[in-house]
Design an enzyme around this catalytic site. Structure first.
Site, PDB file in Angstrom:
ATOM      1  N   ASN A  10      -1.800  -0.459 -59.861  1.00 58.57           N
ATOM      2  CA  ASN A  10      -3.046  -0.544 -59.101  1.00 58.57           C
ATOM      3  C   ASN A  10      -3.166   0.769 -58.322  1.00 58.57           C
ATOM      4  O   ASN A  10      -2.602   0.916 -57.249  1.00 58.57           O
ATOM      5  CB  ASN A  10      -2.965  -1.772 -58.173  1.00 58.57           C
ATOM      6  N   ARG A  93      -5.394  -1.537 -63.051  1.00 57.58           N
ATOM      7  CA  ARG A  93      -6.645  -1.840 -62.370  1.00 57.58           C
ATOM      8  C   ARG A  93      -7.570  -0.653 -62.574  1.00 57.58           C
ATOM      9  O   ARG A  93      -7.199   0.491 -62.290  1.00 57.58           O
ATOM     10  CB  ARG A  93      -6.400  -2.032 -60.873  1.00 57.58           C
ATOM     11  N   HIS A 182     -13.772  -5.266 -56.483  1.00 56.50           N
ATOM     12  CA  HIS A 182     -12.729  -6.219 -56.076  1.00 56.50           C
ATOM     13  C   HIS A 182     -12.830  -7.519 -56.866  1.00 56.50           C
ATOM     14  O   HIS A 182     -12.397  -8.578 -56.406  1.00 56.50           O
ATOM     15  CB  HIS A 182     -12.820  -6.581 -54.570  1.00 56.50           C
ATOM     16  N   ARG A 243     -15.478   3.452 -44.736  1.00 58.45           N
ATOM     17  CA  ARG A 243     -16.829   3.478 -45.345  1.00 58.45           C
ATOM     18  C   ARG A 243     -17.824   2.735 -44.471  1.00 58.45           C
ATOM     19  O   ARG A 243     -17.489   1.694 -43.908  1.00 58.45           O
ATOM     20  CB  ARG A 243     -16.790   2.830 -46.741  1.00 58.45           C
ATOM     21  N   ASN A 336      -4.269 -11.418 -42.403  1.00 54.88           N
ATOM     22  CA  ASN A 336      -3.414 -11.212 -41.227  1.00 54.88           C
ATOM     23  C   ASN A 336      -4.112 -11.254 -39.878  1.00 54.88           C
ATOM     24  O   ASN A 336      -3.468 -11.569 -38.875  1.00 54.88           O
ATOM     25  CB  ASN A 336      -2.697  -9.858 -41.350  1.00 54.88           C
ATOM     26  N   GLU A 386      -3.919  -9.319 -56.803  1.00 49.15           N
ATOM     27  CA  GLU A 386      -4.604  -8.609 -57.892  1.00 49.15           C
ATOM     28  C   GLU A 386      -3.615  -8.275 -59.008  1.00 49.15           C
ATOM     29  O   GLU A 386      -3.962  -8.336 -60.181  1.00 49.15           O
ATOM     30  CB  GLU A 386      -5.236  -7.317 -57.347  1.00 49.15           C
TER      31      GLU A 386
END
Ligand SMILES: Nc1ncnc2c1ncn2[C@@H]1O[C@H](COP(=O)(O)OP(=O)(O)O)[C@@H](O)[C@H]1O
Ligand SMILES: CC(=O)OP(=O)(O)O
Ligand SMILES: [Mg+2]
Length: 402
Positions: A10, A93, A182, A243, A336, A386
Site C-alpha cells: 500500500n 493498492r 478509499h 488537504r 482512535n 485495506e
C-alpha cells in the site's frame, strides 16, 4: 509446493505499508511501514508476526523503489523473502483506476499505461503506486502483480451523485466526474459493520467515515456505494490532514487573479498545505488534541472546522440514504480519536444518533458499538484493514485464473 502467500503493498505519497499473509487462514506473517520516504528522517518498522520480532531502521530511503528493496531485505532476514516459492502474487493498492477498472486486475503493460494516464488526477498517489508495481515486477517478474483500485467500490454511484453540474459533453471529453477513493476501506468496513449488527450487507444502510490523513465519507445502501465525498481527485470533501476538502472553486480563480499565485502553487497549497495543517500547523489529531487541552485557540478552531464539515456530511448522507442503520468511524482518526466521534454526533439526537461516553472511551482494536443500547441508529468503530481486503481480492483473482 502450494502457493498460498500474498504480499500486499500500500504505497502512499510518502509511505509504504505492507503485509505478508498466508491466505489459507488470512494469517499475517509479517507487517511493516516505511514512513517519510524521500524526507529527512525516513524510518522502516518491520514486525515478523510469527516470531514477534520488531526491527527499526533509520537509514536513508530516497524513494519508493529504495523503500521496497529495504522491505524485501527485511522479509528475507525472516526467511520469508520475495524469492519464496510459496508466494502466489503481490497485491497493490492503486488509488485512481478511473472508470475503466471496476475489479481487481492482473497488471500488464496496458494496465500500467492506464494507471500512468491517471497520474494527473491522483498526483500524490498513482506515481508511488506505479513505482511499487514496477519494483515488485523487477524483483519477481514471474509472479502475477494484482492492482486493487480505491475507485472500484464507488463505480456503483448513480449518475446524479457522480456527475458535476457542468456540460456533460465537456465532462465526458475530459472524463471529469466524481470517482471517489478509499473504496477498499469503505467496502471492507461497511461489510464488517453489517456483521457487527448481525445482518447481511444487502440489508443495511451505512454511513462510513474513513478518517485517516486523507479522509472521506460514503453512503452505502445495501452493500453498494451511492455517494462519496471525494471527487475527480482525492481533494474534495472532508477537511483532511493537509488537504482543504470542499471549497468554492472561485477561491482558486481568486488566488490566481488577485493573489498572483500560479496553478502549481495553488495545487500544492490545497493538497499539501491546507486542511488541519494549513489551519493550525499540525496535521496529526493527537497533537491537535494535546494543544486544545493546553488552551490553544488555533488548534481548537481547526478542530471545530474539521467537525463542522464532518457533521454536514453525516446529515447529507442521512438524507441521501433516507434511513440509516449505522454511522461507522474508521482509519487512524476515526478508530482512535474518541473526541472526534463524540463531537461529530453531538446534537444529532434528533436523527437518532448519540454516543455513550463510557463505550466511546474504550480503547480496543475490534469492531464495536459506541452508541447507547437503545439508540435508533448504531454508532460504531470498525478498524479498517485495506491490506487484508487487497490480499483477499488478489488471492481470489489469482486462484480463479489458476
Ligand atoms: N491515538 C490517536 N489519537 C488520535 N488520532 C490518531 C491516533 N493515532 C493516529 N491518529 C491519526 O491518524 C492519522 C493517520 O491515519 P491513517 O489511517 O494511518 O492515515 P493514512 O493511511 O492516510 O496514512 C494521523 O495523522 C493522526 O491524525
Ligand atoms: C486517496 C487517499 O486520500 O488516500 P490516503 O488517505 O492514503 O492519502
Ligand atoms: Mg490510509
Amino acid at each position: 509446493m502450494s502457493r498460498t502467500r500474498v504480499l500486499v503493498l500500500n504505497s502512499g505519497s510518502s509511505s509504504l505499508k505492507y503485509q505478508l499473509l498466508d491466505m489459507r487462514d488470512s494469517r499475517r506473517l509479517a507487517v511493516g511501514l516505511v514512513e517519510r520516504i524521500g524526507e529527512q528522517t525516513p524510518r522502516l518498522k518491520h514486525t515478523c508476526v510469527t516470531s514477534g520480532d520488531t526491527r527499526e531502521q533509520n537509514g536513508p530511503i530516497a524513494d519508493h523503489d529504495a523503500a521496497l528493496k529495504a522491505v524485501a531485505e527485511e522479509l528475507a532476514r525472516d526467511g520469508v523473502g520475495l524469492d519464496s516459492p510459496k508466494l502466489a502474487a503481490i497485491g497493490h493498492r492503486v488509488v485512481h483506476g478511473g472508470l475503466f477498472f471496476t475489479e481487481p486486475t492482473v497488471v500488464d503493460d496496458d494496465v500500467l499505461t492506464e494507471i500512468e494516464r491517471l497520474v494527473p488526477v491522483a498526483p500524490l498517489h498513482n506515481p508511488a503506486n506505479l513505482t511499487g508495481i514496477r519494483t515488485a515486477m523487477a524483483l519477481r517478474p514471474d509472479l502475477p502483480q494484482v492492482a486493487v483500485f480505491d475507485t472500484a467500490f464507488h463505480t456503483t454511484m448513480p449518475e446524479s451523485a457522480a456527475r458535476y453540474a457542468i456540460d456533460p459533453k465537456l465532462a465526458d471529453r475530459f472524463r471529469i466526474r466524481r470517482y471517489g477513493f478509499h473504496g477498499t476501506s469503505h467496502a471492507y468496513v461497511s461489510r464488517e459493520t453489517a456483521k457487527l449488527l448481525g445482518r447481511t450487507p444487502e440489508d443495511v444502510n451505512v454511513i462510513v467515515l474513513h478518517l485517516g490523513n486523507g479522509a472521506s465519507a460514503s453512503a452505502v445502501r445495501g452493500g453498494k456505494c451511492v455517494d462519496t465525498s471525494m471527487g475527480l481527485t482525492p481533494l474534495e470533501g472532508l477537511v483532511m490532514g493537509t488537504r482543504s476538502g470542499d471549497l468554492d472553486p472561485a477561491v482558486i480563480f481568486h488566488l490566481q487573479r488577485v493573489g498572483g499565485m500560479s496553478m502549481d502553487e495553488i495545487d500544492t497549497l490545497l493538497n499539501k498545505g491546507s486542511g488541519l495543517f494549513g489551519l493550525c500547523g499540525d496535521n496529526d489529531m493527537r497533537e491537535i488534541r494535546r494543544r486544545i487541552d493546553e488552551g490553544d485557540a488555533q488548534a481548537e478552531l481547526a478542530f471545530d472546522i474539521y467537525i463542522h464539515r464532518l457533521k454536514k456530511y453525516i446529515g447529507a448522507y442521512y438524507a441521501v440514504l433516507g434511513w440509516v442503520d449505522a454511522v461507522v468511524f474508521t482509519a487512524g482518526v476515526g478508530e482512535n480519536a474518541s473526541a472526534v466521534r463524540e463531537a461529530a454526533v453531538a446534537g444529532l439526537e434528533g436523527l437518532g444518533l448519540a454516543v455513550d461516553g463510557e463505550l466511546n472511551a474504550v480503547r480496543c482494536d475490534r469492531p464495536r458499538l459506541v452508541s447507547p443500547a437503545d439508540a435508533r441508529v448504531a454508532v460504531a468503530v470498525v478498524p479498517t484493514d485495506e491490506e487484508l481486503e487487497i490480499a483477499t481480492q488478489t488471492y481470489a483473482l489469482v486462484g480463479k485464473n489458476g
